[in-house]
Scaffold this active site. Structure first.
Site, PDB file in Angstrom:
ATOM      1  N   LYS A 296       0.837  -1.214   0.000  1.00 36.45           N
ATOM      2  CA  LYS A 296       0.000   0.000   0.000  1.00 36.45           C
ATOM      3  C   LYS A 296       0.869   1.260   0.000  1.00 36.45           C
ATOM      4  O   LYS A 296       0.600   2.200  -0.728  1.00 36.45           O
ATOM      5  CB  LYS A 296      -0.932   0.036   1.234  1.00 36.45           C
ATOM      6  CG  LYS A 296      -1.968  -1.064   1.261  1.00 36.45           C
ATOM      7  CD  LYS A 296      -3.061  -0.763   2.280  1.00 36.45           C
ATOM      8  CE  LYS A 296      -2.554  -0.724   3.714  1.00 36.45           C
ATOM      9  NZ  LYS A 296      -2.174  -2.044   4.242  1.00 36.45           N
TER      10      LYS A 296
ATOM     11  N   ARG B 245     -10.504   0.639   8.581  1.00 43.61           N
ATOM     12  CA  ARG B 245     -10.159  -0.775   8.762  1.00 43.61           C
ATOM     13  C   ARG B 245     -11.372  -1.568   9.231  1.00 43.61           C
ATOM     14  O   ARG B 245     -11.332  -2.792   9.224  1.00 43.61           O
ATOM     15  CB  ARG B 245      -9.072  -0.895   9.822  1.00 43.61           C
ATOM     16  CG  ARG B 245      -7.663  -1.130   9.299  1.00 43.61           C
ATOM     17  CD  ARG B 245      -6.760  -1.181  10.497  1.00 43.61           C
ATOM     18  NE  ARG B 245      -5.456  -1.717  10.292  1.00 43.61           N
ATOM     19  CZ  ARG B 245      -4.390  -1.078   9.850  1.00 43.61           C
ATOM     20  NH1 ARG B 245      -4.492   0.155   9.444  1.00 43.61           N
ATOM     21  NH2 ARG B 245      -3.217  -1.669   9.800  1.00 43.61           N
TER      22      ARG B 245
ATOM     23  N   ARG C 181      11.191  -8.682   4.858  1.00 43.52           N
ATOM     24  CA  ARG C 181      11.380  -7.229   4.939  1.00 43.52           C
ATOM     25  C   ARG C 181      12.007  -6.870   6.303  1.00 43.52           C
ATOM     26  O   ARG C 181      12.901  -6.038   6.388  1.00 43.52           O
ATOM     27  CB  ARG C 181       9.997  -6.549   4.796  1.00 43.52           C
ATOM     28  CG  ARG C 181      10.049  -5.053   4.645  1.00 43.52           C
ATOM     29  CD  ARG C 181       8.683  -4.489   4.267  1.00 43.52           C
ATOM     30  NE  ARG C 181       7.794  -4.311   5.402  1.00 43.52           N
ATOM     31  CZ  ARG C 181       6.515  -3.936   5.304  1.00 43.52           C
ATOM     32  NH1 ARG C 181       5.981  -3.725   4.115  1.00 43.52           N
ATOM     33  NH2 ARG C 181       5.779  -3.786   6.373  1.00 43.52           N
TER      34      ARG C 181
ATOM     35  N   ARG D 173       9.902  -1.194  13.379  1.00 47.98           N
ATOM     36  CA  ARG D 173       8.737  -0.789  14.170  1.00 47.98           C
ATOM     37  C   ARG D 173       8.563  -1.765  15.318  1.00 47.98           C
ATOM     38  O   ARG D 173       8.950  -2.922  15.216  1.00 47.98           O
ATOM     39  CB  ARG D 173       7.504  -0.799  13.271  1.00 47.98           C
ATOM     40  CG  ARG D 173       7.385   0.445  12.423  1.00 47.98           C
ATOM     41  CD  ARG D 173       6.436   0.286  11.266  1.00 47.98           C
ATOM     42  NE  ARG D 173       5.232  -0.465  11.554  1.00 47.98           N
ATOM     43  CZ  ARG D 173       4.274  -0.676  10.666  1.00 47.98           C
ATOM     44  NH1 ARG D 173       4.387  -0.172   9.457  1.00 47.98           N
ATOM     45  NH2 ARG D 173       3.208  -1.371  10.973  1.00 47.98           N
TER      46      ARG D 173
ATOM     47  N   ARG E 180      -1.621  -8.964  13.301  1.00 45.45           N
ATOM     48  CA  ARG E 180      -2.021  -7.890  12.374  1.00 45.45           C
ATOM     49  C   ARG E 180      -2.731  -8.483  11.151  1.00 45.45           C
ATOM     50  O   ARG E 180      -3.734  -7.952  10.687  1.00 45.45           O
ATOM     51  CB  ARG E 180      -0.800  -7.074  11.935  1.00 45.45           C
ATOM     52  CG  ARG E 180      -0.382  -6.064  13.009  1.00 45.45           C
ATOM     53  CD  ARG E 180       1.079  -5.666  12.892  1.00 45.45           C
ATOM     54  NE  ARG E 180       1.442  -5.075  11.624  1.00 45.45           N
ATOM     55  CZ  ARG E 180       2.685  -5.023  11.140  1.00 45.45           C
ATOM     56  NH1 ARG E 180       3.676  -5.529  11.819  1.00 45.45           N
ATOM     57  NH2 ARG E 180       2.919  -4.450   9.992  1.00 45.45           N
TER      58      ARG E 180
END
Ligand code: ADP
Length: 196
Positions: A13, A88, A127, A139, A150
């Site tokens: 995104k 969301r 990643r 993060r 998530r």
């Protein structure tokens, strides 16, 4: 132009939003980034959101709705925006509709990036490993176990959200598994099809 970009964590995104920002001179409003900035700044909203985010859970709807509404009022969002990470949940989508109506604004399109959820875990774990190897920033929710939560939050909430926008006839589905430039072209085609 006012857009929503839907898709699971790791769907790309951010990459696609950045390109749309440059192409259309609009701003990217990422609720994740806004919440992380608020947490860093130690604002009351940020402090409330910090632990929830670290656990991979969803921040209460009224918290995100408020930060989005305030951000949409800022001068740089006047030309348009792309919402990334919001809404969301269906209540957030309903609140967004109400908010835009009150502000006299209209949504142009909702783009749903479709990604095979089974490969996401792998994609994001690599990643994270890359960022670690480079000594880059991580993060607090960049952790395999939190990531599962998530993705699970997405799996739980997304079908109803997609349904909601399908019914309003604003939804454009795009295959998010293709290489980045192809996804970009597919988004352009989807937007072209809406006359933008
Ligand atoms: P990702 O899409 O990679 O999971 P984001 O940066 O979009 O990451 O969001 C990170 C975290 O911020 C989420 O896990 C959640 O805790 C919080 N968050 C972001 N947007 C919302 C939202 N619209 N509603 C509730 N919580 C949110």
């Amino acid at each position: 132009m006012r857009l929503i970009l839907l898709g699971p964590p790791g769907a790309g995104k951010g990459t696609q939003a950045q390109r749309l920002v440059e192409k259309h001179g609009i701003v990217q409003l990422s609720t994740g980034d806004m919440l992380r900035a608020a947490a860093k700044a130690g604002t009351p909203i940020g402090l409330r959101a910090k632990d929830i985010m670290a656990r991979g859970e969803l921040v209460p709807d009224e918290v995100v709705v408020t930060i989005v509404s305030d951000r949409v009022d800022e001068a740089d969002a006047r030309n348009g925006f792309i919402l990334d990470g919001f809404p969301r949940t269906v209540p957030q989508a309903v609140a967004l509709d109400r908010m835009l109506k009150e502000k006299g604004l209209k949504l142009d399109a909702v783009i749903d990036l479709k990604v095979d959820l089974s490969i996401l875990q792998e994609r994001i774990e690599s990643r994270i490993a890359d960022a670690k190897a480079r000594g880059g920033p991580l993060r607090s929710d960049d952790d395999p176990e939190i990531l599962k939560k998530r993705i699970e939050a997405y799996r739980t909430q997304n079908p109803a959200l997609v349904d909601y926008y399908q019914r309003l006839d604003t939804l454009k589905s795009v295959d998010g598994m293709a290489p980045i430039p192809e996804v970009a072209s597919a988004i352009d085609r989807a937007l072209g099809a809406t006359g933008l």
